[in-house]
Design a protein around this motif. Structure first.
Motif, PDB file in Angstrom:
ATOM      1  N   TYR A 195       0.834  -1.205   0.000  1.00  0.00           N
ATOM      2  CA  TYR A 195       0.000   0.000   0.000  1.00  0.00           C
ATOM      3  C   TYR A 195       0.869   1.256   0.000  1.00  0.00           C
ATOM      4  O   TYR A 195       0.540   2.265  -0.620  1.00  0.00           O
ATOM      5  CB  TYR A 195      -0.919   0.010   1.232  1.00  0.00           C
ATOM      6  N   VAL A 233       2.331   4.039  -3.945  1.00  0.00           N
ATOM      7  CA  VAL A 233       2.145   5.488  -4.088  1.00  0.00           C
ATOM      8  C   VAL A 233       3.426   6.271  -3.825  1.00  0.00           C
ATOM      9  O   VAL A 233       3.439   7.494  -4.007  1.00  0.00           O
ATOM     10  CB  VAL A 233       1.031   5.988  -3.136  1.00  0.00           C
ATOM     11  N   SER A 234       4.499   5.602  -3.382  1.00  0.00           N
ATOM     12  CA  SER A 234       5.723   6.334  -3.059  1.00  0.00           C
ATOM     13  C   SER A 234       6.513   6.709  -4.313  1.00  0.00           C
ATOM     14  O   SER A 234       7.127   7.783  -4.363  1.00  0.00           O
ATOM     15  CB  SER A 234       6.604   5.507  -2.123  1.00  0.00           C
ATOM     16  N   LEU A 288       5.204   9.883  -5.890  1.00  0.00           N
ATOM     17  CA  LEU A 288       5.612  11.034  -5.081  1.00  0.00           C
ATOM     18  C   LEU A 288       7.040  11.439  -5.407  1.00  0.00           C
ATOM     19  O   LEU A 288       7.344  12.637  -5.527  1.00  0.00           O
ATOM     20  CB  LEU A 288       5.483  10.688  -3.594  1.00  0.00           C
ATOM     21  N   PHE A 310      -2.737  14.907  -7.209  1.00  0.00           N
ATOM     22  CA  PHE A 310      -2.939  13.586  -6.616  1.00  0.00           C
ATOM     23  C   PHE A 310      -1.636  12.803  -6.491  1.00  0.00           C
ATOM     24  O   PHE A 310      -1.511  11.940  -5.613  1.00  0.00           O
ATOM     25  CB  PHE A 310      -3.969  12.797  -7.431  1.00  0.00           C
ATOM     26  N   ILE A 311      -0.652  13.088  -7.353  1.00  0.00           N
ATOM     27  CA  ILE A 311       0.652  12.438  -7.215  1.00  0.00           C
ATOM     28  C   ILE A 311       1.339  12.884  -5.920  1.00  0.00           C
ATOM     29  O   ILE A 311       1.893  12.073  -5.177  1.00  0.00           O
ATOM     30  CB  ILE A 311       1.539  12.752  -8.441  1.00  0.00           C
ATOM     31  N   GLY A 352      -0.921  11.579  -2.847  1.00  0.00           N
ATOM     32  CA  GLY A 352      -1.306  10.173  -2.762  1.00  0.00           C
ATOM     33  C   GLY A 352      -0.627   9.425  -1.636  1.00  0.00           C
ATOM     34  O   GLY A 352      -1.269   8.680  -0.880  1.00  0.00           O
ATOM     35  N   ALA A 353       0.693   9.584  -1.489  1.00  0.00           N
ATOM     36  CA  ALA A 353       1.427   8.859  -0.440  1.00  0.00           C
ATOM     37  C   ALA A 353       0.951   9.258   0.950  1.00  0.00           C
ATOM     38  O   ALA A 353       0.883   8.419   1.860  1.00  0.00           O
ATOM     39  CB  ALA A 353       2.925   9.114  -0.581  1.00  0.00           C
ATOM     40  N   LEU A 374      -2.118  10.456   1.701  1.00  0.00           N
ATOM     41  CA  LEU A 374      -3.484   9.983   1.905  1.00  0.00           C
ATOM     42  C   LEU A 374      -3.503   8.514   2.316  1.00  0.00           C
ATOM     43  O   LEU A 374      -4.347   8.094   3.110  1.00  0.00           O
ATOM     44  CB  LEU A 374      -4.307  10.176   0.626  1.00  0.00           C
ATOM     45  N   VAL A 375      -2.582   7.717   1.775  1.00  0.00           N
ATOM     46  CA  VAL A 375      -2.487   6.311   2.179  1.00  0.00           C
ATOM     47  C   VAL A 375      -1.954   6.196   3.595  1.00  0.00           C
ATOM     48  O   VAL A 375      -2.388   5.349   4.381  1.00  0.00           O
ATOM     49  CB  VAL A 375      -1.597   5.537   1.181  1.00  0.00           C
ATOM     50  N   VAL A 417      -8.385   3.581   1.011  1.00  0.00           N
ATOM     51  CA  VAL A 417      -6.999   3.105   1.041  1.00  0.00           C
ATOM     52  C   VAL A 417      -6.579   2.838   2.489  1.00  0.00           C
ATOM     53  O   VAL A 417      -5.420   2.974   2.847  1.00  0.00           O
ATOM     54  CB  VAL A 417      -6.039   4.114   0.371  1.00  0.00           C
ATOM     55  N   LEU A 431     -12.217  15.317  -2.107  1.00  0.00           N
ATOM     56  CA  LEU A 431     -11.568  14.591  -1.011  1.00  0.00           C
ATOM     57  C   LEU A 431     -12.283  14.822   0.318  1.00  0.00           C
ATOM     58  O   LEU A 431     -12.368  13.912   1.151  1.00  0.00           O
ATOM     59  CB  LEU A 431     -10.102  15.013  -0.906  1.00  0.00           C
TER      60      LEU A 431
END
Length: 447
Positions: free
Chosen positions: A146, A150-151, A154, A187-188, A191-192, A194-195, A202, A251
């Protein structure tokens, strides 16, 4: 800041010596006292350098990291008694604390990314090495994949910003310097985080990781690791403030609807640890919604909720672990009738669960009042969702307290030994800062 990082490195080396279990904890609190003596006024930055610095945002999060790390050692007394790879355990916690201090104190986006992702490794080792449940490998894969999915985006976003601005210093980059402002970049970069919070949809890795982690892993996950996401969003929104004003509504609505659904899911949990883990998702969803409004009250309330939740949720996981060490089960059906067996422990359940549902004299109360005010000012439509989330948050807290404390115990009373003074001290060190910080924050607002 560099002297604290060098102290963290020295503690890592100290862990390889014999009979240093309590010495490491004392060194942590000595570091915290030294850090508290550093002057900080308003939003002034001290110890400014090209890499490390500290402002009011990172100041209290570093204090919380040192505080929770010391309490992790106190809660892991069983590892000390069994001497189960004790030096590696202490080194793992010390390395994790070092990564957290570097994460909260760096000004460089790339260095922040390295320390942000580096803090995942010690938590993964805690789950795999000292987790007692059979599915800990699967939980480790959940946590790893997870986060890693997304890392990489970023990292690409950070390199894109460097190509546009020729600088990675957080305070030297603004949205006006970027030639491309689109949804993908937004979102890029988020994203990390938000996870890591985690946001609804997520969030599945968090209950799985909590269920398989030892008590120290659950404490650091609830106390600090979830706050890395909120801290990263605070830093990145400075760069993406213009994009956020046009995209935050999606969001915010997703966070509020997710908080409502997850709060309903709490009523169907039979594992006490899963219930506390899902309650963290509810609180972090409310925190994220207020943070994305980018108002003064929203950001301040989100910050207070991060600090308060770190102390309160960590204490609740300690209480769940106390029951598990005595009855060898976290099932709600088996953990009943505690009020007649251990009234003193029931008092701590009541105080921490009341703080969890934002009762008075809790830092969560002040933070949620500010969050609710900011969200209602942002959109009156959210008033119904906020009311439902607040109502169900109080509902599952009272449900957990009534189900565990009342009723007739189905276990043999001989399995339930008396509570130790170490455990009382551990709960006290969670609850006292949670309420003293409320009084300090209230005094700051009034003056």
């Amino acid at each position: 800041m560099m002297k604290f990082i060098f102290m963290g490195l020295s503690v890592v080396i100290l862990c390889f010596m014999k009979n240093v279990f309590w010495m490491v904890q004392n060194v942590y609190y000595f570091m915290m006292i030294l850090f508290m003596l550093m002057p900080i006024k308003g939003y002034l930055i001290f110890s400014l350098s090209y890499i490390f610095s500290c402002d009011i945002i990172s100041y209290f999060l570093i204090l919380l990291s040192i505080w929770i790390s010391g309490l992790m050692i106190m809660a892991s007394f069983k590892i000390y008694l069994k001497n189960f790879h004790l030096s590696l355990f202490l080194m793992n916690i010390s390395f994790l604390l070092l990564m957290l201090i570097c994460t909260f104190s760096t000004l460089n986006l790339f260095m922040f990314y390295l320390f942000f992702e580096g803090s995942l490794v010690p938590v993964l080792l805690l789950i795999l090495g000292w987790g007692a449940q059979p599915e800990r490998i699967q939980a480790g894969f959940y946590l790893l994949f997870y986060t890693m999915i997304v890392s990489l985006p970023l990292l690409m976003g950070i390199f894109f910003i460097y190509g546009e601005v020729n600088s990675l210093m957080i305070y030297m980059v603004s949205w006006g310097d970027l030639s491309i402002n689109n949804i993908l970049l937004y979102f890029i970069m988020l994203g990390a985080f938000l996870v890591k919070i985690p946001m609804f949809l997520v969030h599945l890795w968090l209950p799985k990781a909590h269920l398989e982690a030892p008590i120290s892993g659950s404490m650091i996950l609830a106390g600090i690791m979830l706050k890395l996401g909120g801290y990263g969003i605070i830093r990145v929104l400075k760069i993406l403030s213009h994009l956020n004003m046009g995209l935050n509504s999606y969001l915010i609505m997703l966070s509020m609807l997710g908080g409502l659904l997850v709060s309903l899911m709490c009523f169907f949990q039979m594992d006490m640890k899963a219930l506390v883990a899902y309650s963290s998702v509810v609180h972090m969803g409310l925190m994220l919604a207020g943070l994305l409004t980018q108002t003064c009250w929203g950001v301040s309330g989100a910050y207070l909720v991060m600090i308060g939740h770190g102390l309160c949720s960590s204490g609740l996981f300690c209480l769940v672990n106390f029951n598990y060490e005595r009855l060898f089960s976290r099932n709600l059906m088996l953990n009943k009738g505690m009020l007649s067996m251990m009234p003193s422990l029931s008092l701590w359940w009541f105080m921490l669960l009341s703080s969890n549902m934002a009762a008075p004299l809790s830092l969560n109360l002040l933070g949620e009042i500010m969050l609710i005010s900011s969200l209602v000012m942002w959109s009156v439509v959210l008033m119904l969702l906020l009311g439902l989330v607040s109502f169900f948050s109080a509902g599952y807290s009272l449900y957990l307290f009534a189900f565990v404390q009342q009723g007739v115990s189905s276990m043999n009373l001989n399995n339930y030994y008396l509570i130790e003074s170490r455990e009382f001290l551990l709960l006290l060190l969670h609850w006292v800062p949670l309420n003293l910080l409320f009084l300090y924050s209230l005094y700051t607002l009034l003056t």
